[in-house]
Design an enzyme around this catalytic site. Structure first.
Site, PDB file in Angstrom:
ATOM      1  CE1 TYR A 119      -3.951   1.973   0.145  1.00 36.66           C
ATOM      2  CE2 TYR A 119      -3.457   2.472   2.438  1.00 36.66           C
ATOM      3  CZ  TYR A 119      -4.231   2.667   1.309  1.00 36.66           C
ATOM      4  OH  TYR A 119      -5.286   3.540   1.345  1.00 36.66           O
ATOM      5  NE  ARG A 172      -7.480  12.425  -6.521  1.00 36.54           N
ATOM      6  CZ  ARG A 172      -6.826  11.962  -5.460  1.00 36.54           C
ATOM      7  NH1 ARG A 172      -5.646  12.445  -5.128  1.00 36.54           N
ATOM      8  NH2 ARG A 172      -7.346  10.990  -4.718  1.00 36.54           N
ATOM      9  CE  LYS A 190      -7.041   2.882  -1.547  1.00 33.28           C
ATOM     10  NZ  LYS A 190      -7.112   3.726  -0.357  1.00 33.28           N
ATOM     11  CD  GLU A 262      -9.203   4.395  -3.364  1.00 33.67           C
ATOM     12  OE1 GLU A 262      -8.565   5.329  -2.845  1.00 33.67           O
ATOM     13  OE2 GLU A 262     -10.059   3.753  -2.760  1.00 33.67           O
ATOM     14  CG  ASP A 263      -6.458   7.088  -6.309  1.00 36.91           C
ATOM     15  OD1 ASP A 263      -6.824   7.729  -5.309  1.00 36.91           O
ATOM     16  OD2 ASP A 263      -5.452   6.361  -6.309  1.00 36.91           O
ATOM     17  CG  ASP A 285     -10.691   5.041   0.342  1.00 37.56           C
ATOM     18  OD1 ASP A 285     -11.134   5.031   1.500  1.00 37.56           O
ATOM     19  OD2 ASP A 285      -9.496   4.856   0.067  1.00 37.56           O
ATOM     20  CG  ASP A 286      -9.571   9.054  -3.454  1.00 34.14           C
ATOM     21  OD1 ASP A 286      -8.483   8.688  -2.991  1.00 34.14           O
ATOM     22  OD2 ASP A 286     -10.089   8.547  -4.465  1.00 34.14           O
ATOM     23  CG  ASN A 425      -0.579   8.888   1.243  1.00 31.85           C
ATOM     24  OD1 ASN A 425       0.324   8.750   2.048  1.00 31.85           O
ATOM     25  ND2 ASN A 425      -1.840   8.592   1.528  1.00 31.85           N
ATOM     26  CG  ASN A 470      -2.880   3.663   5.876  1.00 34.37           C
ATOM     27  OD1 ASN A 470      -3.749   3.459   5.035  1.00 34.37           O
ATOM     28  ND2 ASN A 470      -1.642   3.208   5.775  1.00 34.37           N
TER      29      ASN A 470
END
Length: 588
Positions: A119, A172, A190, A262-263, A285-286, A425, A470
């Site tokens: 991760y 992203r 993930k 995600e992203d 999640d972001d 991150n 995290n």
């Protein structure tokens, strides 16, 4: 067969329980090399003699029998020989492709050691080098050219009982930007943590890459790039792809299948969340996962400052998905403490690449408008900090070093215990280091980061263990709880409950050592307790679709936890020559 069928796990193998229900057995139609090449079935040299004969793999393995404990030792020795973290990542992913149970046994043997490899921060480097390190496809790759055929593509996935999907379009990735198809490393990583930290069965997890192209010039010219070699497709064609994907997933796996975004880039992330959150079992999640873990850290920090959330003025460096999600959840927490929403919003300030977000500023998005304040425009973060004198600063813009020495010293000058969260991150994008925070505030700073930092020892001998904010504290437990009770929709209240639960598991000893989160080596217990809380909440508010309601919810959730122990294969009535027993030359 003499064994009762528990449930179908895959199209070619099944889990059975013995008549006394004390043991679980695997039955498979696969034989020979197909067994040893299947990561779900493979036990390496831990297959018993009976299993080797039954499955037609006797002679395909060396004659020695090695237990999983010995196999773990061998993996760790090989791991120690790798020269850098990227090599370690490739090594572990190779193990996942060969022997799934052993892979998760390795991760859970020392989650604090291995999480930074599978991760953040190493997964960011792995995504950048995905074409170079690519070995075996993992997950489902769906492109913009597959419109009208996504249902057919999903039929190619061998597992029928999928409970959790993590999907990205790669635009992203962490703080690294548009990595296109290389972003597949994120859903894979993930979901590895869904199992390692949350106990969700890996067969119930599906990573998905929606490849619509990339704007990354380097990737478009890279001969090793594995994705579509054209600019990103946007507009109606993009939206149609997402609509078809969401419908196809739920048609195949059910409306209670969890779909984690995600992203995605900011402009898509917010609108897709608004579009789908009340129609499907989904979250971003972001936006929401980051919010929960950040607010959990703030709630823990309040125990140090002996204050309430409404007592604080919070300044964000960044105004994207993470900042908006955290700000919304902070607002909920303040409202819960008893002040109206309008008053809550006045305690939250944001700085983006153009400066302080204030009313009347040009080109503010709808999301930014909500947090725009009545104030003269200001450009520099240092000036904003000196003017507003916030009690907490939160960095989520991936601007390395944004929290300068001057900013940290200023925070310490007007706060007895300044709260400084450098959450970007990977590590290379962190706003400041743990050492900078603790040193420049003389140990008074309350610090959390997105990526791990080593413990810091000050000149006076005090030692601090930086808290890592995290998201792995959030999404595995949320995933386990949501899928356990078939939660239909995931509300913001679920994420506030998540933040409160995580913060409640931080001990006074943890706080005294600088930790704002439970130690990472306890994360499986954190996920379990979080899942139980979510199940209890779901039934209390009539949000769970699973019936009947389990009486003992802890026992129910525990029964779902994936075991890394090897399964035994049903050998039933198979007969082998008596002299075949002589091949057992050694057993470890």
């Amino acid at each position: 067969m003499a064994h009762g069928l528990v449930k179908r796990e895959s199209v070619d193998w099944e889990m059975h329980k013995s008549e006394d229900k004390s043991k679980t057995f695997v039955y498979t139609k696969k034989r020979g090399y197909d067994v040893t090449r299947n990561p779900h079935l493979n036990k390496g040299m831990a297959f018993s003699l009976e299993e080797r004969l039954q499955l037609g793999i006797h002679g395909l393995l060396p004659p020695c029998f090695l237990s999983q404990d010995v196999q773990l030792l061998r993996v760790l020795r090989n791991y120690d020989m790798k020269k850098d973290d990227l090599d370690r990542y490739v090594f572990l992913m190779g193990l996942q492709d060969r022997n799934e149970k052993l892979f998760y046994r390795v991760l859970t043997s020392d989650i604090e050691r291995f999480m930074p490899i599978v991760y953040t921060p190493t997964v960011g480097l792995a995504c950048q080098q995905y074409g170079l390190t690519f070995r075996r496809p993992r997950g489902l790759f769906i492109t913009i050219h597959d419109r009208s055929h996504i249902t057919t593509l999903l039929q190619s996935w061998p597992e029928k009982d999928v409970r959790a999907v993590v999907v990205t379009d790669g635009e992203r990735i962490l703080g690294l930007g548009d990595l296109g198809c290389y972003g597949m490393g994120i859903p894979v990583g993930k979901l590895a943590l869904y199992t390692a930290c949350g106990g969700v069965s890996p067969q119930q997890c599906l990573p998905v890459m929606l490849d619509v192209g990339t704007e990354n010039e380097e990737l478009l010219k890279d001969p090793l790039y594995i994705g579509l070699r054209h600019r990103r497709v946007r507009g109606q064609a993009y939206d149609d792809l997402l609509d078809e994907f969401m419908k196809a997933v739920t048609d195949r796996y059910g409306m209670d299948c969890l779909i984690q975004f995600e992203d995605f880039a900011n402009n898509n992330a917010f609108r897709l969340l608004r579009k789908y959150r009340n129609k499907y079992c989904t979250f971003n999640d972001d936006i929401q996962g980051t919010a929960a873990v950040a607010v959990a850290g703030l709630l823990a920090a309040l125990r140090i400052t002996k204050s309430k959330m409404l007592d604080h003025t919070i300044l964000f460096q960044g105004a994207g998905e993470a900042a908006m999600g955290i700000a919304d959840l902070i607002t909920m927490a303040m409202e819960k403490e008893g002040i109206p929403r309008e008053q809550c919003l006045k305690k939250i300030w944001m700085v983006d690449s153009k400066g302080l977000i204030v009313k009347g500023r040009d080109h503010l998005t709808h999301e930014k408008e909500r947090f725009a304040q009545e104030h003269p425009q200001m450009k520099k973060l240092e000036d904003v900090v000196q003017k507003l004198k916030p009690t907490a600063i939160i960095g989520v813009a991936a601007v390395a070093g944004a929290f300068t020495e001057q900013i940290i010293k200023d925070m310490a000058s007007f706060n007895e215990r300044p709260i400084i969260f450098a959450l970007s991150n990977p590590t290379s994008k962190a706003e400041c280091t743990a050492e900078q925070c603790y040193t420049l505030t003389e140990g008074r700073g309350i610090f959390a980061s997105g990526s791990p930092f080593d413990p810091v020892t000050l000149a006076d001998g005090r030692k601090f263990y930086p808290g890592q904010g995290n998201n792995a504290y959030v999404f595995p437990g949320v995933g386990l709880g949501v899928t356990a009770c078939a939660l239909r929709h995931i509300t913001d209240e679920v994420f506030l409950l998540t933040a409160e639960t995580i913060a409640s598991l931080v001990t006074e000893k943890d706080l005294s050592e600088g930790r704002l989160y439970p130690p990472l080596n306890t994360i499986r217990n954190v996920s379990f307790k979080l899942a139980v809380k979510i199940v209890e909440y779901a039934y209390k508010h009539n949000m769970a679709l699973l019936n009947p309601e389990p009486e003992d919810k802890e026992a129910f959730v525990r029964s779902l936890i994936y075991s890394t122990d090897y399964d035994e294969f049903a050998v039933d009535s198979y007969r082998w020559p008596e002299d075949a027993m002589g091949v057992q030359s050694c057993k470890l």
